[in-house]
Design an enzyme around this catalytic site. Structure first.
Site, PDB file in Angstrom:
ATOM      1  N   ASN A 120      42.420  42.321  47.536  1.00  0.00           N
ATOM      2  CA  ASN A 120      43.537  41.806  48.349  1.00  0.00           C
ATOM      3  C   ASN A 120      43.307  40.306  48.417  1.00  0.00           C
ATOM      4  O   ASN A 120      42.474  39.835  49.202  1.00  0.00           O
ATOM      5  CB  ASN A 120      43.493  42.365  49.770  1.00  0.00           C
ATOM      6  CG  ASN A 120      44.013  43.785  49.867  1.00  0.00           C
ATOM      7  OD1 ASN A 120      45.153  44.015  50.230  1.00  0.00           O
ATOM      8  ND2 ASN A 120      43.168  44.743  49.549  1.00  0.00           N
ATOM      9  N   ASN A 129      33.708  48.341  53.928  1.00  0.00           N
ATOM     10  CA  ASN A 129      34.825  48.229  52.994  1.00  0.00           C
ATOM     11  C   ASN A 129      34.322  48.881  51.693  1.00  0.00           C
ATOM     12  O   ASN A 129      33.468  48.316  51.015  1.00  0.00           O
ATOM     13  CB  ASN A 129      35.158  46.747  52.797  1.00  0.00           C
ATOM     14  CG  ASN A 129      36.408  46.539  51.964  1.00  0.00           C
ATOM     15  OD1 ASN A 129      36.830  47.417  51.233  1.00  0.00           O
ATOM     16  ND2 ASN A 129      36.975  45.348  52.060  1.00  0.00           N
ATOM     17  N   GLU A 147      37.207  40.003  57.833  1.00  0.00           N
ATOM     18  CA  GLU A 147      36.299  41.003  57.240  1.00  0.00           C
ATOM     19  C   GLU A 147      34.905  40.941  57.850  1.00  0.00           C
ATOM     20  O   GLU A 147      34.230  41.950  58.002  1.00  0.00           O
ATOM     21  CB  GLU A 147      36.228  40.829  55.728  1.00  0.00           C
ATOM     22  CG  GLU A 147      37.517  41.260  55.063  1.00  0.00           C
ATOM     23  CD  GLU A 147      37.335  41.520  53.586  1.00  0.00           C
ATOM     24  OE1 GLU A 147      36.450  42.302  53.221  1.00  0.00           O
ATOM     25  OE2 GLU A 147      38.080  40.921  52.810  1.00  0.00           O
ATOM     26  N   GLU A 174      41.637  47.826  46.504  1.00  0.00           N
ATOM     27  CA  GLU A 174      40.818  47.722  47.725  1.00  0.00           C
ATOM     28  C   GLU A 174      41.657  48.165  48.928  1.00  0.00           C
ATOM     29  O   GLU A 174      42.826  47.776  49.034  1.00  0.00           O
ATOM     30  CB  GLU A 174      40.415  46.244  47.912  1.00  0.00           C
ATOM     31  CG  GLU A 174      39.662  45.950  49.206  1.00  0.00           C
ATOM     32  CD  GLU A 174      39.471  44.444  49.457  1.00  0.00           C
ATOM     33  OE1 GLU A 174      40.350  43.643  49.044  1.00  0.00           O
ATOM     34  OE2 GLU A 174      38.447  44.075  50.055  1.00  0.00           O
ATOM     35  N   LYS A 185      31.240  47.176  49.876  1.00  0.00           N
ATOM     36  CA  LYS A 185      31.380  45.745  49.567  1.00  0.00           C
ATOM     37  C   LYS A 185      30.251  44.925  50.186  1.00  0.00           C
ATOM     38  O   LYS A 185      29.949  45.068  51.386  1.00  0.00           O
ATOM     39  CB  LYS A 185      32.737  45.268  50.092  1.00  0.00           C
ATOM     40  CG  LYS A 185      33.089  43.829  49.805  1.00  0.00           C
ATOM     41  CD  LYS A 185      34.528  43.592  50.272  1.00  0.00           C
ATOM     42  CE  LYS A 185      35.052  42.217  50.031  1.00  0.00           C
ATOM     43  NZ  LYS A 185      36.484  42.120  50.413  1.00  0.00           N
ATOM     44  N   CYS A 195      36.687  43.170  45.533  1.00  0.00           N
ATOM     45  CA  CYS A 195      37.332  41.892  45.820  1.00  0.00           C
ATOM     46  C   CYS A 195      36.394  40.698  45.765  1.00  0.00           C
ATOM     47  O   CYS A 195      36.015  40.246  44.707  1.00  0.00           O
ATOM     48  CB  CYS A 195      38.097  41.959  47.133  1.00  0.00           C
ATOM     49  SG  CYS A 195      39.255  40.576  47.264  1.00  0.00           S
TER      50      CYS A 195
END
Ligand code: CDT
Length: 323
Positions: A197, A110, A146, A47, A127, A172
């Protein structure tokens, strides 16, 4: 036609804030070449593989923030990955921060792309499950912003015919949600690629720290078994800009077993020959078509009633009537 695919899971060690894209791409190219030497058909990067994971700190300035994003894929700095993939005849998966300009509007996601052995993009995922918070928490040892820096992905969970099988992606935190695997499996996924991550400490929930590695494996092992899929999950590991992240890059078989795992918190390639036909026994065992019928679930959900916070809970109407 054999349905084995040799996959290299290319864990990244920490990337510092000051490392340039060219320097990081050179690290990824090195892993891609090693993957080719070890007969891989596909190499999976993590990622936001091109930079430090900037969601861990507060950025106020729009220009400063945009500098962490890719405006095109491939762009001038990432094209060497596509060229080398074509030269080596190897596919790859790459996670990156995407700045999309669509109908004159800028949007940040993302994202990850799947690239074939000719260097062509097959598919993209954005994502969906964004963790963390949008507000400034300067007193935390690190932040997870995020929800401030990215929009929720708008592409759903898609699958693609690729590498002699059906491939899906998630990113993720998506891996912690059973819907992710089920939707991908309903789309026929036999192989799911994931980059992550994951800090080994959750500032808001330190009591969970001891379980971080276990819970990381738990959700993916269950997802693989319950959906008859291979899963390749790749970390950005080690201490990056003061944030300690787990490694545990893993390749998981449709049985749910971890068949290969990283040992370090550095750049490390783990390789496994995945037989996509191993998915068949599990897909047949569960047989979604025959056994997964919405009408069988409905009688249970229709009597469940609204969720009431525990403190305010009062007897449900149907229970009260019987008393
Ligand atoms: N990058 C990312 O999604 N990280 C989150 C941290 C959440 S803390 C449990 C993850 O799910 O790993």
């Amino acid at each position: 036609m054999p349905r084995t695919i040799t996959i290299g899971a290319a864990q990244s060690g920490p990337v510092s804030r000051s490392e340039t894209r060219a320097e990081v791409v050179e690290r990824l190219l090195e892993q891609m070449r090693e993957a080719r030497r070890r007969d891989c058909d596909l190499v999976v990067f993590t990622e936001c593989a091109l930079t430090a994971f900037f969601a861990h700190w507060w950025i106020d300035d729009e220009h400063e923030l945009e500098a962490w994003f890719e405006k095109e894929m491939p762009g001038p700095e990432t094209k060497p990955l596509f060229d080398e993939a074509q030269r080596l005849q190897i596919g790859f998966h790459l996670g990156y921060a995407e700045l999309a300009t669509e109908s004159g509007r800028k949007r940040r996601f993302n994202s990850s792309v799947l690239v074939d052995k000719h260097g062509r993009i097959i598919g993209k995922h954005r994502k969906i499950h964004l963790p963390g918070h949008a507000d400034h928490r300067p007193h935390n040892p690190f932040q997870n912003l995020e929800k401030r820096y990215f929009r929720v992905g708008d592409l759903g969970f898609q699958t693609w015919q690729a590498f002699n099988g059906v491939v899906g992606m998630c990113i993720c935190n998506d891996r912690r949600w059973s819907e992710t695997y089920r939707l991908l499996a309903l789309g026929g996924a036999e192989l799911i690629l994931i980059g992550y991550n994951t800090p080994d400490h959750i500032p808001e929930h330190p009591e969970m720290d001891q379980h971080v590695g276990f819970q990381h494996q738990l959700c993916m092992q269950a997802g693989a078994y319950e959906n008859g899929c291979w899963i390749v999950a790749v970390a950005k590991a080690g201490v990056e800009e003061g944030v300690s992240q787990i490694g545990l890059t893993s390749i998981i078989a449709p049985s749910g077993q971890v068949v290969a795992e990283s040992k370090s918190l550095e750049d490390e390639l783990i390789v496994y020959e995945c037989d996509l036909d191993e998915t068949r026994a599990y897909k047949t065992l569960f047989d979604f078509q025959s056994n997964r019928k919405i009408e069988h679930y409905r009688p249970i959900t229709s009597t469940a009633g609204p969720v009431v916070p525990i403190a305010e809970e009062s007897p449900r109407q149907d229970t009260a009537e019987k008393l």
